[in-house]
Design an enzyme around this catalytic site. Structure first.
Site: not given
Ligand code: NDP
Length: 503
Positions: A187, A261, A295, A394
């Site tokens: 997803k 992550e 991140c 962040e």
């Molecule tokens: P989100 O947590 O908002 O979303 C990540 C993914 O999870 C998206 O596909 C999102 O869908 C999905 N999602 C959201 N809510 C749910 C739920 N309740 N159940 C299942 N899936 C869900 O993060 P962002 O997309 O905003 O990404 C940014 C974040 O990711 C930052 O905090 C960053 O630090 C972190 N990150 C961490 C990395 C690492 O390796 N540690 C690398 C890159 C990013 P949708 O967007 O479609 O709502």
């Protein structure tokens, strides 16, 4: 008429994108979500959301492929050949994939071609190599017995990817899950589905049916249905810390293993003993590359007091010369942020910094002269202490927070004083300082005198709220496999005759 520069689309994106719903005329009648080009703010596509029924079918396809299909039991040599073909497909289609990624994310086309797609292809190549080298374990310490340990695939993996580097991050998960014999349901973020939708379609051509499945839609709808599905056996998530918490709670109800992550607020620690020019380069790259949305960004820049004013001055000078604009042009250095709401969130942190006693050093504004795109000037603030919200939260944009420090201990204490622990950067040519810092820092990764250098064989992940578990060669093997211990006697052991002489 205005005289904004034109930022033409580098590709004609599909008018409608489907995930699993595209497989069936009866599914996908649910919500359609807009997809925008961040450089102009124009809607370029719609995404058909997969609801719970659609997710159910995708997971069932993955379940069937795992339980009945050839993939989990495929000889390693054959699986290696398929993984290598997947990498080759990415290389052959890198230009199209990079363009699709560019129009949904606003990331720089040059970087997408040269780094993200190359990394995506390499992820498959890496795991193909990795599994070619693996051996099982064999023990014979107990006389007369032989014990072997085999690694077997776990089952159906739910893979959830964020919007900031969709293809590069998702392919790490897909390649690892497949390499160890699992089947998957991916997803992507609903904001940035284009390149991953195309990639999954390309890979499905060389994978057995049902091995790789795609569902699209919002996290709380599609993502939540996927995580809660009883046929999902493991979950790999990259995204925000709060989302990670909610997914892990759901997974905990079913005791499903997860890797998380999550976010970061990494310290970029610059000592007076550093190679000044390299440290300056590293500080700028650490916060402004990938449009500031990463991140592992070095978002808290800690500078030793004797060089603080000079370093900040040089940083501002360079930040103000960064070329912001059209992400398709090779000379552009900073593209738009991924969405309008994210841009507003990033800009609001300027007021937050001021409210906490900080001051704006540079940037902090939308680039209105670039039209309706989500462009923000490279931004830096200084704050009175590490308790300021811009030093703790962040921000996930091109927004640096500066703080001075006086001693090695103080630098480590400030660096560690956060809920996160993903990366720390240390810049110094003084070996004892480097050694002290690497010992004291509480983060999963420490990069010394270098910005962002990922070694795929090594574990990648964070301490504290930056994550649970790791990604990387052996770490992925541990996560994506079950260990099975088999013990057998070499010759029939003596009978113990329990109950033979009783009444
Ligand atoms: P989100 O947590 O908002 O979303 C990540 C993914 O999870 C998206 O596909 C999102 O869908 C999905 N999602 C959201 N809510 C749910 C739920 N309740 N159940 C299942 N899936 C869900 O993060 P962002 O997309 O905003 O990404 C940014 C974040 O990711 C930052 O905090 C960053 O630090 C972190 N990150 C961490 C990395 C690492 O390796 N540690 C690398 C890159 C990013 P949708 O967007 O479609 O709502």
């Amino acid at each position: 008429m205005n005289d904004y520069p034109r930022f033409d689309l580098p590709i004609s994106p599909p008018t409608r994108v489907t995930g699993w719903a595209g497989n069936s005329a009866t599914l996908g009648a649910g919500l359609e979500l807009p997809v925008f080009y961040p450089a102009t703010g124009e809607q370029i596509s719609v995404l058909a959301e997969d609801d719970a029924a659609s997710v159910d079918q995708a997971v069932k396809a993955a379940r069937h492929a795992f339980d009945k299909g050839p993939w989990p039991g495929l000889p390693t040599a054959d699986r290696i050949a398929v993984l290598e073909r997947c990498g080759q497909i990415i290389r052959e289609n890198a230009d199209e994939l990079a363009r699709l990624e560019c129009v949904a994310t606003g990331l720089l086309l040059r970087e997408l071609r040269e780094r993200h797609m190359a990394r995506a292809a390499y992820n498959f190549r890496f795991f193909a190599d990795f599994i070619s080298q693996r051996a099982g374990e064999r023990y014979d310490q107990t006389p007369g017995y032989l014990t072997t340990v085999a690694r077997e695939p776990v089952g159906v993996a739910a893979l959830i990817a964020p919007w900031n580097a969709p293809v590069a991050l998702a392919t790490m998960k897909i390649s690892a899950a497949l390499a160890f014999g699992n089947t998957c349901v991916l997803k992507p973020s609903e904001q940035t589905p284009l390149a991953l939708a195309r990639l999954v379609a390309l890979l499905q051509e060389v994978l057995p049916e049902g091995v790789l499945n795609l569902v699209n839609g919002r996290g709380p709808v599609t993502g939540a249905a996927l995580v809660a599905h009883p046929d999902v056996d493991l979950i790999s998530f990259t995204g925000g810390t709060e989302t990670g918490r909610s997914i892990m709670s759901a997974a905990g109800q079913r005791l499903v293993p997860c890797t998380m992550e999550l976010g970061g607020k990494s310290a970029n620690i610059i000592f007076a003993s550093a190679d000044y020019e390299r440290a300056l380069d590293g500080a700028l790259l650490g916060i402004f590359s990938n449009n500031g949305q990463q991140c592992l960004a070095g978002s808290r820049i800690l500078v030793e007091r004797p060089i603080f004013d000079d370093f900040v001055g040089r940083f501002i000078e360079r930040a103000q010369r960064i070329r912001v604009g059209d992400p398709t042009l090779s000379e552009t250095e900073l593209g738009p942020l991924a969405s309008h709401s994210h841009m507003m969130r990033v800009l609001n942190f300027v007021e937050t910094a001021r409210a906490d006693g900080g001051s704006l050093l540079t940037g902090g504004a939308r680039r209105d002269d670039l039209g309706e795109g989500y462009f923000v000037t490279p931004t830096a603030v200084s704050v009175p202490s590490n308790t300021a919200r811009t030093a703790q939260d962040e921000i996930f944009g091109p927004f640096a927070t500066f703080l001075p420090f006086d001693t090695t201990d103080e630098a480590a204490a400030i660096a560690n004083d956060t809920q996160f622990g993903l990366v720390s950067y240390v810049w110094s040519d003084h070996l004892p300082t480097v050694m002290t810092m690497t010992e004291q820092l509480r983060s999963g990764i420490v990069w010394v005198n270098t910005p962002m250098m990922r070694e795929l064989r090594a574990p990648f992940g964070g301490y504290k709220n930056s994550g649970v578990g790791r990604e990387g060669g052996a770490a992925c093997e541990a996560f994506y496999t079950e260990e099975k211990t088999v013990t057998l006697p070499k010759t029939p052991p003596p009978l113990r005759r329990l109950g033979e002489t009783g009444g």
